[in-house]
Design a protein around this motif. Structure first.
Motif, mmCIF file in Angstrom:
data_model
loop_
_atom_site.group_PDB
_atom_site.id
_atom_site.type_symbol
_atom_site.label_atom_id
_atom_site.label_comp_id
_atom_site.label_asym_id
_atom_site.label_seq_id
_atom_site.Cartn_x
_atom_site.Cartn_y
_atom_site.Cartn_z
ATOM 1 N N TYR A 133 54.322 65.386 -10.101
ATOM 2 C CA TYR A 133 55.339 64.374 -10.374
ATOM 3 C C TYR A 133 54.752 62.996 -10.101
ATOM 4 O O TYR A 133 54.298 62.711 -8.991
ATOM 5 C CB TYR A 133 56.572 64.664 -9.509
ATOM 6 N N LYS A 134 54.734 62.142 -11.132
ATOM 7 C CA LYS A 134 54.261 60.766 -11.007
ATOM 8 C C LYS A 134 55.447 59.815 -11.162
ATOM 9 O O LYS A 134 56.190 59.899 -12.138
ATOM 10 C CB LYS A 134 53.210 60.450 -12.072
ATOM 11 N N ASP A 135 55.585 58.914 -10.217
ATOM 12 C CA ASP A 135 56.701 57.972 -10.230
ATOM 13 C C ASP A 135 56.334 56.722 -11.029
ATOM 14 O O ASP A 135 55.188 56.267 -11.015
ATOM 15 C CB ASP A 135 57.055 57.596 -8.789
ATOM 16 N N SER A 136 57.314 56.170 -11.760
ATOM 17 C CA SER A 136 57.184 54.868 -12.436
ATOM 18 C C SER A 136 55.946 54.806 -13.324
ATOM 19 O O SER A 136 55.018 54.031 -13.089
ATOM 20 C CB SER A 136 57.148 53.739 -11.395
ATOM 21 N N VAL A 137 55.939 55.608 -14.389
ATOM 22 C CA VAL A 137 54.776 55.697 -15.277
ATOM 23 C C VAL A 137 54.815 54.630 -16.366
ATOM 24 O O VAL A 137 53.798 54.030 -16.708
ATOM 25 C CB VAL A 137 54.701 57.104 -15.905
ATOM 26 N N TYR A 138 55.996 54.363 -16.938
ATOM 27 C CA TYR A 138 56.084 53.361 -18.006
ATOM 28 C C TYR A 138 57.517 52.846 -18.111
ATOM 29 O O TYR A 138 58.446 53.412 -17.526
ATOM 30 C CB TYR A 138 55.626 53.945 -19.349
ATOM 31 N N SER A 147 59.635 58.010 -15.120
ATOM 32 C CA SER A 147 58.660 58.789 -14.361
ATOM 33 C C SER A 147 58.266 60.008 -15.187
ATOM 34 O O SER A 147 58.854 60.280 -16.237
ATOM 35 C CB SER A 147 59.250 59.216 -13.016
ATOM 36 N N GLN A 148 57.268 60.757 -14.690
ATOM 37 C CA GLN A 148 56.793 61.915 -15.451
ATOM 38 C C GLN A 148 56.518 63.092 -14.518
ATOM 39 O O GLN A 148 55.826 62.959 -13.513
ATOM 40 C CB GLN A 148 55.517 61.575 -16.218
ATOM 41 N N ARG A 224 54.858 67.968 -20.183
ATOM 42 C CA ARG A 224 55.067 66.683 -19.514
ATOM 43 C C ARG A 224 56.471 66.185 -19.833
ATOM 44 O O ARG A 224 56.811 65.988 -20.996
ATOM 45 C CB ARG A 224 53.990 65.689 -19.934
ATOM 46 N N ASN A 226 59.234 63.350 -19.402
ATOM 47 C CA ASN A 226 59.483 61.947 -19.088
ATOM 48 C C ASN A 226 60.977 61.741 -18.840
ATOM 49 O O ASN A 226 61.809 62.105 -19.674
ATOM 50 C CB ASN A 226 59.010 61.054 -20.235
ATOM 51 N N LYS A 307 56.145 64.189 -5.169
ATOM 52 C CA LYS A 307 55.608 62.997 -5.824
ATOM 53 C C LYS A 307 54.130 62.828 -5.507
ATOM 54 O O LYS A 307 53.692 62.979 -4.372
ATOM 55 C CB LYS A 307 56.387 61.758 -5.383
#
Length: 309
Positions: A133-138, A147-148, A224, A226, A307
């Motif tokens: 889990y990646k926060d604030s990607v785009y 996030s993704q 993935r 989003n 995260k």
């Protein structure tokens, strides 16, 4: 007299007159006589007892009791009679624990209707090999911060497989653990994994993601997802809180998949606006012979996606 101006004024008054009055006409509508049909509702899952509710349809202008309580329901596992379901409150229950990989069938007899039949195979548990889990990607087209999450599924070969993914946020604080107010996330309808886009449901803002293995049959596939929580009323997310994802991945039967896809469209078309109007009615999927409803199952794994630091 300015004749053109007089004519225009007269025409304007005539138009105002006709647009300011209205006519009424009573029209008798011959509504066909409603013939009730039985309705079965049973969503069951692995390692739990199978339960079922039984009712009947009724005319649109009526609001009476539609529950059927005097049904004889036989439950089969892999074509062998295992139990006769019994009434508990307003639903029928069984002592049989559903098992992944097994097939189940119900045979339902009621005094007023033909015998009902339905069956479904309970899929095996889904196989996961990676979570991230990646926060604030785009930033999305309307300014929302997305996030993704990433998950890798090891798809079971030799079967047409169907899945359902449900996620919500969890914030861990020093004092307590909070969940988002509505529990679910908003998925990007424009920029998302091709597997989800292939289902054609993202524009309906579903709380869940239904998908098949059509694009990765029998293979490992990293998906993935989003999403944003900008509009979910998420609480408890202070600056120093640890915010993680709770994920429910279900390996669902084809009957479950088809029913819930039409249910998403059915709910969406109940609402309208001045731009799009009201949607056309969507016939609900059913796998009940001689009636309506659903008898379908799933196997689920639940995990926390932490995260990425």
């Amino acid at each position: 007299m300015n004749e053109p101006r007089y004519c225009m004024k007269k025409l304007f008054l005539i138009l105002v007159f006709f647009t300011s009055i209205s006519c009424f006409k009573e029209v008798a509508i011959d509504i066909p006589r409603h013939e009730p049909l039985p309705v079965v509702n049973s969503i069951f899952f692995s390692d739990s007892k199978i339960a079922l509710t039984l009712g009947k349809t009724q005319p649109i202008l009526e609001n009476g009791n539609v529950t059927i309580e005097n049904g004889l329901i036989k439950l089969y596992e892999d074509e062998m009679l295992k139990d006769t379901m019994y009434l508990v409150g307003s639903s029928f229950s069984s002592s049989i624990i559903a098992k992944a990989g097994k097939s189940y069938k119900v045979e339902i007899e009621t005094p007023d209707f033909s015998t009902l039949y339905s069956k479904d195979r309970l899929p095996n548990y889904p196989r996961l090999s990676f979570l991230n889990y990646k926060d604030s990607v785009y930033i999305g087209e309307e300014g929302d911060l997305f996030s993704q999450a990433s998950i890798t599924i090891d798809d079971e070969p030799d079967y047409d497989n169907f899945y359902e993914l449900i996620m919500f946020m969890k914030a861990e604080t020093e004092d307590d653990i909070y969940n988002s107010n509505i529990g679910y996330l908003l998925y990007d309808s424009v920029n998302n994994d091709i597997v989800f886009q292939n289902e054609g449901l993202l524009n309906y803002y579903p709380y869940n993601l239904l998908f098949s293995d059509e694009l990765f049959d029998g293979k490992k596939q990293t998906l993935r997802i989003n999403f944003t929580m900008s509009n979910t009323g998420f609480i408890g997310a202070h600056k120093n809180d640890v915010v993680n994802l709770i994920m429910h991945l279900r390996h669902v039967s084809k009957n479950y998949y088809e029913y819930n896809k039409t249910l998403t469209l059915h709910y969406e078309n109940q609402f309208g606006d001045i731009w799009d109007g009201v949607g056309e009615p969507v016939p609900m999927f059913t796998n009940i012979e001689n009636g309506y409803g659903i008898f379908a199952g799933y196997s689920e794994v639940t995990d926390t996606i932490y995260k990425e630091r």
